[in-house]
Each structure stands twice: as structure tokens, then as C-alpha cells.
Design an enzyme around this catalytic site. Sequence first.
Site, PDB file in Angstrom:
ATOM      1  N   HIS A 155      38.416  51.057  37.756  1.00  0.00           N
ATOM      2  CA  HIS A 155      37.650  52.212  38.715  1.00  0.00           C
ATOM      3  C   HIS A 155      36.182  52.324  38.110  1.00  0.00           C
ATOM      4  O   HIS A 155      35.953  53.171  37.129  1.00  0.00           O
ATOM      5  CB  HIS A 155      38.323  53.707  38.277  1.00  0.00           C
ATOM      6  CG  HIS A 155      37.918  54.672  39.234  1.00  0.00           C
ATOM      7  ND1 HIS A 155      38.012  54.612  40.521  1.00  0.00           N
ATOM      8  CD2 HIS A 155      37.205  55.733  38.877  1.00  0.00           C
ATOM      9  CE1 HIS A 155      37.498  55.643  41.032  1.00  0.00           C
ATOM     10  NE2 HIS A 155      36.973  56.443  39.999  1.00  0.00           N
ATOM     11  N   ASP A 197      44.826  34.048  34.566  1.00  0.00           N
ATOM     12  CA  ASP A 197      43.569  34.603  34.147  1.00  0.00           C
ATOM     13  C   ASP A 197      43.775  35.820  33.757  1.00  0.00           C
ATOM     14  O   ASP A 197      42.667  36.652  33.754  1.00  0.00           O
ATOM     15  CB  ASP A 197      42.346  34.436  34.954  1.00  0.00           C
ATOM     16  CG  ASP A 197      42.750  34.854  36.580  1.00  0.00           C
ATOM     17  OD1 ASP A 197      43.760  35.361  36.499  1.00  0.00           O
ATOM     18  OD2 ASP A 197      41.965  34.659  37.393  1.00  0.00           O
ATOM     19  N   ASP A 214      48.567  33.340  42.186  1.00  0.00           N
ATOM     20  CA  ASP A 214      47.640  32.908  42.982  1.00  0.00           C
ATOM     21  C   ASP A 214      47.108  31.386  42.413  1.00  0.00           C
ATOM     22  O   ASP A 214      46.077  30.957  42.950  1.00  0.00           O
ATOM     23  CB  ASP A 214      46.537  33.908  42.784  1.00  0.00           C
ATOM     24  CG  ASP A 214      45.864  34.089  41.329  1.00  0.00           C
ATOM     25  OD1 ASP A 214      46.755  33.465  40.521  1.00  0.00           O
ATOM     26  OD2 ASP A 214      44.867  34.812  41.309  1.00  0.00           O
ATOM     27  N   ASP A 271      50.595  36.934  37.126  1.00  0.00           N
ATOM     28  CA  ASP A 271      49.638  36.539  37.127  1.00  0.00           C
ATOM     29  C   ASP A 271      49.202  35.191  38.112  1.00  0.00           C
ATOM     30  O   ASP A 271      48.182  34.933  38.618  1.00  0.00           O
ATOM     31  CB  ASP A 271      49.204  36.326  35.426  1.00  0.00           C
ATOM     32  CG  ASP A 271      47.675  35.384  35.389  1.00  0.00           C
ATOM     33  OD1 ASP A 271      46.938  35.382  36.335  1.00  0.00           O
ATOM     34  OD2 ASP A 271      47.529  35.354  34.071  1.00  0.00           O
ATOM     35  N   SER A 304      33.198  56.530  42.946  1.00  0.00           N
ATOM     36  CA  SER A 304      34.298  57.349  42.914  1.00  0.00           C
ATOM     37  C   SER A 304      33.902  58.699  43.832  1.00  0.00           C
ATOM     38  O   SER A 304      33.813  58.464  44.855  1.00  0.00           O
ATOM     39  CB  SER A 304      34.335  57.893  41.456  1.00  0.00           C
ATOM     40  OG  SER A 304      35.732  58.477  41.092  1.00  0.00           O
ATOM     41  N   ASP A 338      42.116  49.298  40.172  1.00  0.00           N
ATOM     42  CA  ASP A 338      41.670  50.412  39.775  1.00  0.00           C
ATOM     43  C   ASP A 338      42.914  51.423  39.284  1.00  0.00           C
ATOM     44  O   ASP A 338      44.056  51.469  40.022  1.00  0.00           O
ATOM     45  CB  ASP A 338      41.177  51.246  41.291  1.00  0.00           C
ATOM     46  CG  ASP A 338      40.411  52.369  41.024  1.00  0.00           C
ATOM     47  OD1 ASP A 338      41.005  53.448  40.441  1.00  0.00           O
ATOM     48  OD2 ASP A 338      39.518  52.651  41.511  1.00  0.00           O
TER      49      ASP A 338
END
Length: 541
Positions: free
Chosen positions: A472, A275, A271, A268, A201, A436
Site C-alpha cells: 500500500h 520471485d 506465473d 509463487d 491512498s 496492498d
Amino acid sequence: MLFTYDWQLAVMAIQAILGLALNAAAQTCSSDAIPHPQLPGAQIFDLSASPVQNYMITTMEDGDVLSANLTDLNFCEVNITYTHPGQNDELHVGIWLPLDGWNGRFQGTGGGGWYTGIEGNGVAWAVSEGYAAGYTDGGHSTNAAFVSPDYWGLVSPGNVNLYALQDFASVGLHDLAVLGKAVTASFYGMPPKYSYWNGCSTGGRQGLMMAQRYPEDYDGIIALSPAINWDSIIVLAYYGQFLMNQLQAYPPQCEFKAITAAAIAACDTLDGLKDDIISSPELCTFDPRNLTGSPTNCTSDGPRTISSAATSIVHGVWTNAVSSNGSILGGPLKGAPINKDATLASLSQATLLNTTCTTPETNCTGNPFSVLPDWLRIFLAKDPAFDPTKITHEQFDRFLHDSIDQYRSIIGTTDADLAPFRQAGGKMITWHGMADQLLSPNSPLSYYQRVVKMDPQAADFYRFFEAPGTAHCQRGSGPYPVDVQGAVVKWVEEGVVPERLRTEGTTVAGGTYSRELCPWPMKQRYTGGDPNKEESFNCVI
């Protein structure tokens, strides 16, 4: 011949004894035994040193620093207070030197938010790994009660304390490297063989600042989830709260959580794997505005539906921040959106859309991540009493313009020319969580693309990894990157290029699993089979 051999053995024995004596003298942990180091452009007021025995701390997860109960740490704690004459500043540096098991390396540790450095967490982790380690307060307190720029950001009403901002942004970081390595050399009687930076950060931004502005300070840099493009990303990250203020609507957290859950359910499996991770955000076209009027799990005040205000606000932070005339703000940041599986609201962590309610779901107000309104009040309005909730769209646009104009050269950390760092032999790794909740993944990605455009061979010394499902600087729904420090050390000291980064996650049953992160421009792709096994994934472009 025998006499000569005996004489050689005697000389070697004397040298060994002298070496041990020198080493013992060098490791005396006292203020008298450690000389004041030289720091050009500074005046050292005080140096104190004292041994610390059996130190204990529970570290919190922060980038490559993991949660752990550390015990029995023994180190020499050195504290240095100094100033830059004529600048009316006072900085404090802490350096922790292992009393046993030093690995021959020095590590500078980064901060977070307004903290230039954090006493205890990262530095203790580094010491537990054998590093001599240091942190700096950057000229303002590491005490939570006084870290806010309300206490240091202005020299008088309307006048920013630019020296203090420069200490926070860059100068104090270079000072830490100089002081840390000098004190390490004095204490052990030899300089560190290698020096590293580790931060996430603000600490990630600091790492990139070191590579850009002080390329010879560190051999290896870990710059994770970096708050680079600071001058624009901090303003753009306030956009969600700005929309709430414009609409005078502050939806309860349960509405935002329902919208996130719906997006994950919709995207979800794009791809090929279910998961709870959106690993292909570019394929997710889910529009939250279609949820307006849908029922939620908000129950404390009876049945509740998702409001149009909530869906409009979420649409704003998922797509892009726009100006008062409808144009996309942020240039290459493309409005700085966050991805659709990032946490929007939480009771336990800072997010972009946090609200606080008198009951769980009624009488709510905005509760922004404090760094964002602080920047608007202190460094843009230059008035601690300024109320960011009252700004117009035109003022928002102007704040972004002024922030870039006034502060990019100080704290933007946007210089894509890393040739000096490369020439110094430096190596650097950045990962950024795709989930993030504070900083748009567009920020480090756009920066890395600029680096590669300037130097097509940049991957020879700097690699960027996208981490699906990672929040994050902390774990999210996906497996978490681990031991990046080890990867950087091997790259610097052994020439082992980090072709992948290892991650670890926890299964529903409580077991562990691992996946490998891919260096950009490659992406992690599920190929079939057991998703808890690394071989079920590969890297593709």
C-alpha cells in the site's frame, strides 16, 4: 534603417529591464507583496508569507514520492487561513513556491488516512522537482495528536459535522487548487502553465474526486492506491478484526506470517517465475484452513501450531466478507478481499490483521488500522465511546448499509462518468499494488471497469495499472513504480501515451532491476530468461 534598428534594440532593452523588474517585484516573499486571492464562497482571515532557506527533510515513501534526503530547498512559504461563512469551519492551506528553478507548474499534494494533506513530505518532494506546490489541512489539524475525527467529526453527540466531512472529502481540495494557482500567479507574475495532482491512498481518492467533481482544476492527476468506494471499503476492511472479535481469538503475528509464507510458496511459480510474488492471484487456490495444526516458527513460548482461528480469519480476508445470512458483501467489490502475498500482520506498518501481545506470542488483542474503527465509532455509531469490538454480525451488516446510504454521495468517490474531465483535456494514471495490505485491489479495478463500460475509449485519457508485489503506497516484494509524475507530464504536455510504467527493484545481491507494468486489461507475463531484465516480460491479455 540603422536608426530604426537602434531604436528597436533600445525598446527591447527597456522591455527586458522592465520585465526583470516586474519579475523581481512579483517574487517578493512577504505578506504585503502577495494579495489575498479570491475564493468564491469563502472568507480569508489571514495570509502570511516568509522565505525559507536551506530546508532539509527525509521524505518517506508514499506513492510517487520516494524516500530521499532532500537538502538546500529554498522557497517562499505562504500560509492561508479561511472559512466558509455559515459553516463554522476553519481551513489552512500551505503553498511552497521555489525561489529559484520554478518549472512553471503547480502541484497539489494529497494526504493519507485522516490527513487531508501532509506538511513537508509530498510538498517538499514537489518543490525539489521545481514545482510550486500546496497542501490543505481540510479543516482539521495536520498535527498527529489532533487529526483523528474524535476532534472534528461530531458537532454534538449523535450529530455528524457534515461540513467538516465535506471539507475533508472534496471542498477543501478544490479550494487548494484555486488558492494554490492564484498565489502562484501572484508570486511569479504569471499563472502556472500546467497543474497536477499527486496523491496515494487518501491522496489517491482525492485525485479521483478532483477528476469527478472538479474536472478543470488539474491538467494531470496521479491517483495511486486510491481509497475510493470509501463508504463501503472502510467498513469491509474491518472484517478481519470483526472476525477476531467474533471468535474472541487474536492470534500472534507469527501465525499470520507463517500462513502468508505458505501461500507464497504454493502460488509463487504459477506465473512461471519464482520471485516471492504472486503475480497471478486468480490462479492461486491455496486454502489457509488446510494449515490448521501445522507447526510455525513461533518460538518464544515453545513449539506452537497454527490455530484454527488464525486460518479461519485469514480465509475470511482472502476470500470475501459475508453477511450474517452468508451472502457476499460489497457488490462489485466482491467482499473486498486482499491477495495472498499481502502482509497480514506487521510491527512496522498498518495491516488488516495486526495484533498486539504482551509477549511476542501470548495475551494478544486486536490492533486495527485506526481509520477503520474511527469510521465505525464517529460516523456510523456517532458516539466516540462506542466499542466496535462488541458489534454483532447483524450490526456489521447494518453499518455497511448505513455507510453507503449516508455517505456515498459525500465521500464515496464512485462516479464513473469522467466525460467532463476528458472534455477538459485531463489525463490520469492510477496504479494499485497487488500486494496492498489495506485496500482490496478489487476496489480500483471494479471502478476502472465501470469507467471503461461507460466510455470504451477511456484509455485515451485514463489508464489503470496493476503492480504485482507492491504494498500500500510502498514497496513490497516486487519492483516499485517510479516517476509516474514524469509519465503524466509527458502525456499532458507532449501527448506521449503511457503504454507502460517503469518499476525498479533490488536484487538479492544489492543490484537494481526493472520491469514494466501493463495497462489494464493487459497483465505482466514472464516469457523466460533473466528475470532482472525488462525484455524477459511482456504484456498480454
